[in-house]
Design a protein around this motif. Structure first.
Motif, PDB file in Angstrom:
ATOM      1  N   ASP A  71      30.084  37.080  41.811  1.00  0.00           N
ATOM      2  CA  ASP A  71      28.799  36.949  41.119  1.00  0.00           C
ATOM      3  C   ASP A  71      28.918  37.284  39.634  1.00  0.00           C
ATOM      4  O   ASP A  71      28.031  36.945  38.849  1.00  0.00           O
ATOM      5  CB  ASP A  71      27.755  37.884  41.747  1.00  0.00           C
ATOM      6  N   PHE A  72      30.008  37.966  39.258  1.00  0.00           N
ATOM      7  CA  PHE A  72      30.173  38.416  37.871  1.00  0.00           C
ATOM      8  C   PHE A  72      31.328  37.701  37.161  1.00  0.00           C
ATOM      9  O   PHE A  72      31.279  37.494  35.955  1.00  0.00           O
ATOM     10  CB  PHE A  72      30.433  39.927  37.838  1.00  0.00           C
ATOM     11  N   LEU A  73      32.366  37.390  37.919  1.00  0.00           N
ATOM     12  CA  LEU A  73      33.541  36.710  37.368  1.00  0.00           C
ATOM     13  C   LEU A  73      33.738  35.401  38.112  1.00  0.00           C
ATOM     14  O   LEU A  73      33.279  35.250  39.245  1.00  0.00           O
ATOM     15  CB  LEU A  73      34.795  37.582  37.534  1.00  0.00           C
ATOM     16  N   THR A  94      42.694  36.673  40.559  1.00  0.00           N
ATOM     17  CA  THR A  94      43.847  37.138  39.777  1.00  0.00           C
ATOM     18  C   THR A  94      43.801  38.641  39.560  1.00  0.00           C
ATOM     19  O   THR A  94      44.823  39.326  39.673  1.00  0.00           O
ATOM     20  CB  THR A  94      43.920  36.400  38.427  1.00  0.00           C
ATOM     21  N   VAL A  95      42.595  39.183  39.266  1.00  0.00           N
ATOM     22  CA  VAL A  95      42.454  40.632  39.092  1.00  0.00           C
ATOM     23  C   VAL A  95      42.805  41.349  40.392  1.00  0.00           C
ATOM     24  O   VAL A  95      43.463  42.393  40.389  1.00  0.00           O
ATOM     25  CB  VAL A  95      41.027  40.998  38.627  1.00  0.00           C
ATOM     26  N   LEU A  96      42.382  40.800  41.532  1.00  0.00           N
ATOM     27  CA  LEU A  96      42.711  41.387  42.839  1.00  0.00           C
ATOM     28  C   LEU A  96      44.217  41.530  43.018  1.00  0.00           C
ATOM     29  O   LEU A  96      44.699  42.494  43.630  1.00  0.00           O
ATOM     30  CB  LEU A  96      42.134  40.525  43.968  1.00  0.00           C
ATOM     31  N   ILE A 113      42.624  41.091  29.086  1.00  0.00           N
ATOM     32  CA  ILE A 113      42.524  39.775  28.429  1.00  0.00           C
ATOM     33  C   ILE A 113      41.732  38.803  29.303  1.00  0.00           C
ATOM     34  O   ILE A 113      40.888  38.040  28.818  1.00  0.00           O
ATOM     35  CB  ILE A 113      43.927  39.210  28.119  1.00  0.00           C
ATOM     36  N   LEU A 114      41.973  38.873  30.601  1.00  0.00           N
ATOM     37  CA  LEU A 114      41.315  37.969  31.548  1.00  0.00           C
ATOM     38  C   LEU A 114      39.803  38.168  31.562  1.00  0.00           C
ATOM     39  O   LEU A 114      39.044  37.219  31.742  1.00  0.00           O
ATOM     40  CB  LEU A 114      41.876  38.235  32.946  1.00  0.00           C
ATOM     41  N   CYS A 115      39.370  39.423  31.386  1.00  0.00           N
ATOM     42  CA  CYS A 115      37.940  39.745  31.504  1.00  0.00           C
ATOM     43  C   CYS A 115      37.203  39.745  30.169  1.00  0.00           C
ATOM     44  O   CYS A 115      36.007  40.061  30.124  1.00  0.00           O
ATOM     45  CB  CYS A 115      37.776  41.098  32.196  1.00  0.00           C
ATOM     46  N   LEU A 160      34.678  43.462  36.284  1.00  0.00           N
ATOM     47  CA  LEU A 160      36.005  44.078  36.319  1.00  0.00           C
ATOM     48  C   LEU A 160      36.021  45.271  37.277  1.00  0.00           C
ATOM     49  O   LEU A 160      36.924  45.413  38.104  1.00  0.00           O
ATOM     50  CB  LEU A 160      36.412  44.521  34.913  1.00  0.00           C
ATOM     51  N   GLY A 161      34.995  46.109  37.188  1.00  0.00           N
ATOM     52  CA  GLY A 161      34.929  47.298  38.043  1.00  0.00           C
ATOM     53  C   GLY A 161      34.848  46.953  39.513  1.00  0.00           C
ATOM     54  O   GLY A 161      35.546  47.557  40.349  1.00  0.00           O
ATOM     55  N   ILE A 162      34.026  45.964  39.852  1.00  0.00           N
ATOM     56  CA  ILE A 162      33.843  45.578  41.256  1.00  0.00           C
ATOM     57  C   ILE A 162      35.136  45.020  41.842  1.00  0.00           C
ATOM     58  O   ILE A 162      35.548  45.393  42.952  1.00  0.00           O
ATOM     59  CB  ILE A 162      32.689  44.557  41.390  1.00  0.00           C
TER      60      ILE A 162
END
Length: 292
Positions: A88-90, A97-99, A135-137, A150-152
C-alpha cells in the motif's frame, strides 16, 4: 545433477517472484487479505501434507517441537502480513526487493545476539544492502524517504530473518517437508484466527477465486519451497541462496510490465546494490563455514 539443481533454483526464485500477480489484483478488488492469506497457506499445508502421506512420513511431533513450529508459523505469518501491507506504500517491485535484505538482517542478529564475528566482506555487504534500500525508497526527484513503507517492509524482512534464525538455532529434528507443513499450517491458523476475530466470511464467492487461491498456493509456496529444497540438495545452499536473488528481479519485471511501475534510475541502482550486498553476504557465510 548440477544442471538440474540450477534449474530448480531458478524455478524456486521465479515462482516466488510471481506473488504480485496474485496479490495486487486481490488488493485492488478490496478482497479480504486475511482470508486470501489463510487460503494460501491452508491449501499449501494440504498439498505438502499430501506429499508427506505419499512418502509415508510420520506427522508426529513432540510438545516442544509444536511450540517452536507455532512460533515459526507466527513469524512467517507476520512477515507475509507486513509485506502485503507494504504494497500500500511501496510498489510491489520495491517492496519485494527490500524484503530480500533478510540475509543481511540474519547476519546482524547473529552478530548482536550470538556474538558471531562480522568479516570485512559481511560489513561491506551490510553497507551495500542498506545503501540500496535507502536509494530504493527515495521519492522521485526529492531527497525524501517513504518511511512508513520502508518501516513496514523492513518488519517483514525482520520476521523472515527471525524465522531463519530460529530454524538454524533450535535444532529441530524434523525434515524440511514436515517443517514446511507445520509452518504453513500454523501460519494459516494465525490468519484464520485474525479473520475470525474480525467476523470475516470464509466463503469463497466463485470458482474463479477458488482456483486463484489454489494456483497462488501451489506456485508461490509449494513449488517455490520444494524446488529450493531439491536445489540445495543438488548444488548446495550457497549457489541456491545466490539464485534466490532472482526473486526481487522477477517481481520488478512483473511490476513494470503488468502493473506499469516506473523503471527509474533509483530502482536500478537500489536493486543492484541490494543484490550485490546479499550475494557478498552469502559468499562471506560460505567462507566462514569453510574456515571452521
Amino acid at each position: 545433477m548440477k544442471l538440474r539443481g540450477y534449474i530448480l533454483g531458478i524455478l524456486s526464485a521465479v515462482s516466488y517472484g510471481l506473488i504480485p500477480i496474485f496479490i495486487l489484483p486481490i488488493k485492488q478488488a478490496h478482497f479480504s487479505l486475511d482470508i486470501t492469506l489463510f487460503y494460501r497457506f491452508f491449501f499449501s499445508a494440504l498439498m505438502i501434507g499430501g506429499y508427506l502421506l505419499y512418502s509415508k512420513e510420520s506427522f508426529k511431533i513432540h510438545k516442544k517441537e509444536a511450540l517452536l513450529l507455532a512460533v515459526l508459523g507466527i513469524c512467517y505469518a507476520l512477515s507475509s502480513e507486513f509485506l502485503f501491507l507494504g504494497y500500500d506504500f511501496l510498489t510491489a517491485g520495491i517492496a519485494s526487493t527490500v524484503l530480500f535484505i533478510y540475509p543481511v538482517i540474519v547476519a546482524l542478529i547473529m552478530f548482536f545476539f550470538y556474538k558471531e564475528k562480522l568479516t570485512k566482506l559481511s560489513t561491506l555487504s551490510l553497507f551495500l544492502a542498506f545503501s540500496g534500500v535507502i536509494i530504493l525508497c527515495l521519492k522521485e526527484n526529492r531527497f525524501e524517504i517513504n518511511f512508513p513503507g520502508l518501516g513496514i517492509v523492513m518488519l517483514s524482512a525482520l520476521f523472515y530473518a527471525l524465522y531463519m534464525v530460529i530454524v538454524n538455532k533450535s535444532n529441530l529434528k524434523v525434515s524440511g517437508f514436515k517443517l514446511s507443513f507445520y509452518s504453513m499450517l500454523f501460519t494459516s491458523l494465525f490468519f484464520m484466527t485474525k479473520a475470525g476475530m474480525a467476523h470475516e466470511s470464509f466463503a469463497i464467492p466463485s470458482k474463479a477465486i477458488f482456483f486463484n487461491f489454489l494456483i497462488f498456493a501451489f506456485l508461490t509456496t509449494v513449488i517455490s519451497g520444494l524446488c529450493l529444497v531439491f536445489a540445495i540438495k543438488y548444488i548446495g545452499s550457497t549457489p541456491a541462496a545466490i539464485l534466490e536473488a532472482l526473486e526481487p528481479v522477477i517481481a520488478v519485471i512483473i511490476s513494470v510490465t503488468m502493473f506499469h511501475e516506473k523503471f527509474t534510475v533509483n530502482l536500478l541502482i537500489g536493486i543492484t546494490l541490494i543484490l550485490l550486498g546479499v550475494t557478498l553476504n552469502v559468499i562471506g557465510d560460505r567462507k566462514k563455514i569453510s574456515q571452521i
